[in-house]
Design a protein around this motif. Structure first.
Motif, PDB file in Angstrom:
ATOM      1  N   ASN A  49     107.817  -4.165 -58.439  1.00 53.76           N
ATOM      2  CA  ASN A  49     108.430  -3.623 -57.922  1.00 53.76           C
ATOM      3  C   ASN A  49     106.831  -2.549 -57.082  1.00 53.76           C
ATOM      4  O   ASN A  49     107.338  -2.066 -56.188  1.00 53.76           O
ATOM      5  CB  ASN A  49     109.533  -2.630 -58.392  1.00 53.76           C
ATOM      6  CG  ASN A  49     110.593  -3.161 -58.488  1.00 53.76           C
ATOM      7  OD1 ASN A  49     111.149  -4.048 -58.084  1.00 53.76           O
ATOM      8  ND2 ASN A  49     110.566  -3.094 -60.412  1.00 53.76           N
TER       9      ASN A  49
ATOM     10  N   ALA B 106     104.215   1.204 -53.765  1.00 52.49           N
ATOM     11  CA  ALA B 106     105.173   2.012 -52.660  1.00 52.49           C
ATOM     12  C   ALA B 106     105.036   3.407 -53.067  1.00 52.49           C
ATOM     13  O   ALA B 106     106.071   4.012 -51.732  1.00 52.49           O
ATOM     14  CB  ALA B 106     106.490   1.382 -53.349  1.00 52.49           C
TER      15      ALA B 106
ATOM     16  N   LEU C  12     107.031  -1.477 -47.385  1.00 48.56           N
ATOM     17  CA  LEU C  12     107.651  -1.298 -48.802  1.00 48.56           C
ATOM     18  C   LEU C  12     108.135   0.484 -48.711  1.00 48.56           C
ATOM     19  O   LEU C  12     107.417   1.002 -49.060  1.00 48.56           O
ATOM     20  CB  LEU C  12     106.608  -1.317 -49.909  1.00 48.56           C
ATOM     21  CG  LEU C  12     106.580  -3.407 -50.397  1.00 48.56           C
ATOM     22  CD1 LEU C  12     105.138  -2.827 -51.392  1.00 48.56           C
ATOM     23  CD2 LEU C  12     107.669  -2.860 -51.445  1.00 48.56           C
ATOM     24  N   LYS C  13     109.693   0.217 -49.312  1.00 46.97           N
ATOM     25  CA  LYS C  13     109.757   1.624 -49.259  1.00 46.97           C
ATOM     26  C   LYS C  13     110.185   2.732 -48.138  1.00 46.97           C
ATOM     27  O   LYS C  13     108.781   3.786 -47.976  1.00 46.97           O
ATOM     28  CB  LYS C  13     109.666   2.727 -50.729  1.00 46.97           C
ATOM     29  CG  LYS C  13     109.964   1.652 -51.351  1.00 46.97           C
ATOM     30  CD  LYS C  13     109.898   2.285 -53.169  1.00 46.97           C
ATOM     31  CE  LYS C  13     110.789   2.009 -54.817  1.00 46.97           C
ATOM     32  NZ  LYS C  13     110.098   3.136 -55.511  1.00 46.97           N
TER      33      LYS C  13
ATOM     34  N   ALA D 129     107.010   2.323 -46.171  1.00 45.45           N
ATOM     35  CA  ALA D 129     105.457   3.221 -46.250  1.00 45.45           C
ATOM     36  C   ALA D 129     105.122   3.842 -44.644  1.00 45.45           C
ATOM     37  O   ALA D 129     105.199   2.748 -43.592  1.00 45.45           O
ATOM     38  CB  ALA D 129     104.635   2.324 -47.393  1.00 45.45           C
TER      39      ALA D 129
ATOM     40  N   THR E   9     104.712  -0.900 -58.433  1.00 46.31           N
ATOM     41  CA  THR E   9     104.652   0.187 -58.596  1.00 46.31           C
ATOM     42  C   THR E   9     103.159   0.955 -59.139  1.00 46.31           C
ATOM     43  O   THR E   9     103.260   1.310 -60.167  1.00 46.31           O
ATOM     44  CB  THR E   9     106.284   0.820 -59.507  1.00 46.31           C
ATOM     45  OG1 THR E   9     106.439  -0.273 -60.214  1.00 46.31           O
ATOM     46  CG2 THR E   9     107.063   1.226 -58.448  1.00 46.31           C
TER      47      THR E   9
ATOM     48  N   LYS F 272     102.651   5.026 -51.099  1.00 41.31           N
ATOM     49  CA  LYS F 272     102.011   5.320 -49.871  1.00 41.31           C
ATOM     50  C   LYS F 272     100.390   5.917 -49.592  1.00 41.31           C
ATOM     51  O   LYS F 272      99.670   6.722 -48.972  1.00 41.31           O
ATOM     52  CB  LYS F 272     102.405   6.464 -48.891  1.00 41.31           C
ATOM     53  CG  LYS F 272     104.213   5.761 -48.459  1.00 41.31           C
ATOM     54  CD  LYS F 272     105.165   6.601 -47.764  1.00 41.31           C
ATOM     55  CE  LYS F 272     106.772   6.520 -47.943  1.00 41.31           C
ATOM     56  NZ  LYS F 272     107.522   7.277 -47.104  1.00 41.31           N
TER      57      LYS F 272
END
Length: 292
Positions: free
Chosen positions: A128, A139, A287-288, A290, A130, A141
């Motif tokens: 993921n 993820a 990602l998420k 960013a 992380t 930033k």
């Protein structure tokens, strides 16, 4: 052993075998079994003639239908490559901003990018993204070298402290081990650095903050900046946020300052095509949600 004895219950003839008073019946194999055996043999014979079956000295029997799975797979791969080239050509031609503004294209990029990421990057950064101790959370930033797509692409291509001639180079000095700072000043600056992100001071660390601030100003601002927000030109992290690459506890931060750190990221430019690097860049950048 009484051969040919008739069982009084079933009326069947026994085989003469007996185990503890239990006699074995002479039960014939059902005819349906022979039917299916014969059918299976017939189908096998037909397949022997129709499909590639028998190995020969230099080759194998081709079969009357001329089916060749190698040719079939090759044709399927060619069709898939042709279909894929429709959107991969757009990825290569368009800018990062234009690709990210195209939801349909980004859907394909994200699916392919995740496969690439899991295959090439997850061993260090996690499935993921992380991260973990020593490996950044992609993820979050918290970009060490910049979060613009171009900066991410460069990092992927040349790596960090890698064997590439153009690698990004970054190293945290070993202030204690190399005798730059005595142990008490290392402890002072550790207390100060931890306070920058609002961490609860350890016992006795509150009294070290003023000295630690001065040690930081004398030794750390060249890389991390006077505001301690880092410097993306040299990969120096922001010390004021909640992201800690090697851990935020006193011992982890002390180890970082005392012994130094030198992270490593492989250079993927020699292993991935420009297309794959661009797809991977887009995946990591988004990602998420960013931001740069």
């Amino acid at each position: 052993m009484n051969l040919g004895k008739q069982d009084p219950v079933t009326g069947r003839v026994t085989t003469g075998h007996e185990w503890n008073g239990i006699e074995e019946l002479e039960t014939p194999i059902p005819r349906v079994v022979f039917f299916f055996l014969g059918a299976a043999f017939l189908v096998s014979v037909i397949c022997w003639f129709l499909y590639p079956t028998w190995p020969l000295i230099w080759t194998y029997s081709k079969g009357l239908l001329g089916i060749d799975q190698r040719v079939t797979v090759t044709e399927q791969v060619e069709r898939a490559t042709e279909a894929r080239s429709v959107w991969t050509a757009q990825v290569l031609d368009k800018s990062y901003a234009d690709i990210e503004a195209d939801p349909a294209l980004m859907h394909l990029v994200t699916e392919t990018g995740r496969t690439l990421f899991v295959d090439k990057c997850a061993a260090c950064h996690g499935v993921n993204a992380t991260g973990g101790p020593g490996f950044p959370d992609l993820a979050a930033k918290a970009w060490l070298w910049g979060g613009e797509p171009e900066a991410i692409e460069e990092t992927i291509r040349v790596g960090i402290n890698s064997t590439n001639d153009d690698t990004r180079t970054s190293q945290m000095m070993a202030f204690g081990r190399d005798g730059i700072l005595p142990a008490d000043e290392v402890a002072d600056v550790v207390a100060y650095v931890r306070s920058l992100s609002g961490l609860q001071p350890a016992d006795g660390d509150a009294a070290r903050l003023d000295k630690g601030r001065q040690v930081f100003a004398d030794n750390c601002v060249a890389c991390h900046g006077e505001d301690a927000k880092g410097n993306k030109d040299v990969g120096a992290p922001d010390l004021t946020d909640a992201n800690w690459l090697y851990g935020s506890d006193v011992q982890s931060v002390f180890s970082t300052v005392y012994s130094g750190r030198q992270g490593h990221m492989p250079n993927w430019g020699a292993k991935l095509s420009p297309l794959d690097i661009k797809i991977l860049t887009l995946y990591v950048h988004t990602l998420k949600g960013a931001e740069n």
